[in-house]
Motif scaffolding. Structure first.
Motif, PDB file in Angstrom:
ATOM      1  N   UNK A  42       0.859  -1.193   0.000  1.00  0.00           N
ATOM      2  CA  UNK A  42       0.000   0.000   0.000  1.00  0.00           C
ATOM      3  C   UNK A  42       0.893   1.240   0.000  1.00  0.00           C
ATOM      4  N   UNK A  43       1.119   1.846  -1.182  1.00  0.00           N
ATOM      5  CA  UNK A  43       2.086   2.951  -1.284  1.00  0.00           C
ATOM      6  C   UNK A  43       1.637   4.265  -0.658  1.00  0.00           C
ATOM      7  N   UNK A  44       0.356   4.482  -0.533  1.00  0.00           N
ATOM      8  CA  UNK A  44      -0.151   5.720   0.083  1.00  0.00           C
ATOM      9  C   UNK A  44      -1.049   5.333   1.250  1.00  0.00           C
ATOM     10  N   UNK A  45      -0.497   4.582   2.170  1.00  0.00           N
ATOM     11  CA  UNK A  45      -1.281   3.989   3.247  1.00  0.00           C
ATOM     12  C   UNK A  45      -2.110   5.039   3.978  1.00  0.00           C
ATOM     13  N   UNK A  46      -3.429   4.857   3.912  1.00  0.00           N
ATOM     14  CA  UNK A  46      -4.395   5.729   4.581  1.00  0.00           C
ATOM     15  C   UNK A  46      -4.117   7.204   4.315  1.00  0.00           C
ATOM     16  N   UNK A  47      -3.911   7.540   3.036  1.00  0.00           N
ATOM     17  CA  UNK A  47      -3.686   8.915   2.568  1.00  0.00           C
ATOM     18  C   UNK A  47      -2.416   9.559   3.103  1.00  0.00           C
ATOM     19  N   UNK A  48      -1.382   8.779   3.345  1.00  0.00           N
ATOM     20  CA  UNK A  48      -0.085   9.336   3.745  1.00  0.00           C
ATOM     21  C   UNK A  48       0.918   9.028   2.637  1.00  0.00           C
ATOM     22  N   UNK A  49       2.121   9.545   2.800  1.00  0.00           N
ATOM     23  CA  UNK A  49       3.171   9.213   1.833  1.00  0.00           C
ATOM     24  C   UNK A  49       3.986   8.010   2.312  1.00  0.00           C
ATOM     25  N   UNK A  50       3.407   7.223   3.189  1.00  0.00           N
ATOM     26  CA  UNK A  50       4.091   6.062   3.749  1.00  0.00           C
ATOM     27  C   UNK A  50       3.690   4.781   3.031  1.00  0.00           C
ATOM     28  N   UNK A  51       4.684   3.969   2.739  1.00  0.00           N
ATOM     29  CA  UNK A  51       4.451   2.641   2.181  1.00  0.00           C
ATOM     30  C   UNK A  51       4.226   1.672   3.333  1.00  0.00           C
ATOM     31  N   UNK A  52       3.158   0.917   3.260  1.00  0.00           N
ATOM     32  CA  UNK A  52       2.875  -0.114   4.253  1.00  0.00           C
ATOM     33  C   UNK A  52       2.789  -1.445   3.511  1.00  0.00           C
ATOM     34  N   UNK A  53       3.519  -2.442   4.001  1.00  0.00           N
ATOM     35  CA  UNK A  53       3.516  -3.757   3.361  1.00  0.00           C
ATOM     36  C   UNK A  53       3.114  -4.802   4.390  1.00  0.00           C
TER      37      UNK A  53
END
Length: 154
Positions: A42-53
């Protein structure tokens, strides 16, 4: 002349009659499956610039595994099987195949889910890939990759 004609038909039949036709994706999918690997990027996890895998191989005695059964009538049932063999969070839905994609529709967490997976057959089962809004941030930019194995003798 009739002998040559008969011989040609016989050879043609032997060559092409023994060719194994590939099973249609619809027929291939109409079985029971267990997820053996899952990765969601998830490259824009919950509308952030954080990648979550999120990634799991389900190989260390997991608490639960995802299983499903696809029927030839276009319906399916999916559930989680606990390590004590109890089915939980069971849901029903519909499915169809369009070219190399499996399209499913079902309700999960009071939300209608309509997801398409590109399907690649494997020795054990299939690999499915989809782009979808898995983190519910309004952008269908999350990549899910799953691998399955066929459940035999159900």
């Amino acid at each position: 002349m009739k002998t040559n004609y008969f011989f040609c038909i016989l050879i043609f039949g032997m060559l092409f009659g023994n060719c194994k036709r590939e099973e249609s994706l619809e027929k291939y999918m109409a079985k029971s499956w267990e997820t053996t690997y899952l990765k969601i990027e998830m490259p824009t996890f919950e509308n952030t610039d954080s990648l979550n895998v999120f990634e799991d191989k389900f190989d260390n005695n997991p608490i639960q595994v995802a299983q499903s059964k696809y029927n030839l009538d276009g319906t399916f049932t999916a559930w989680f099987l606990t390590n004590s063999n109890q089915k939980i969070l069971e849901t029903d839905g519909t499915w169809n195949v369009v070219e190399d994609s499996l399209k499913v529709s079902f309700f999960y967490n009071n939300k209608e889910m309509k997801v398409a997976y590109k399907i690649t057959k494997t020795e054990e089962g299939f690999k499915g890939e989809s782009k979808y809004d898995w983190d519910n941030d309004g952008i269908a930019d999350d990549l899910l990759t799953m691998k399955t194995k066929e459940i035999k003798n159900e």
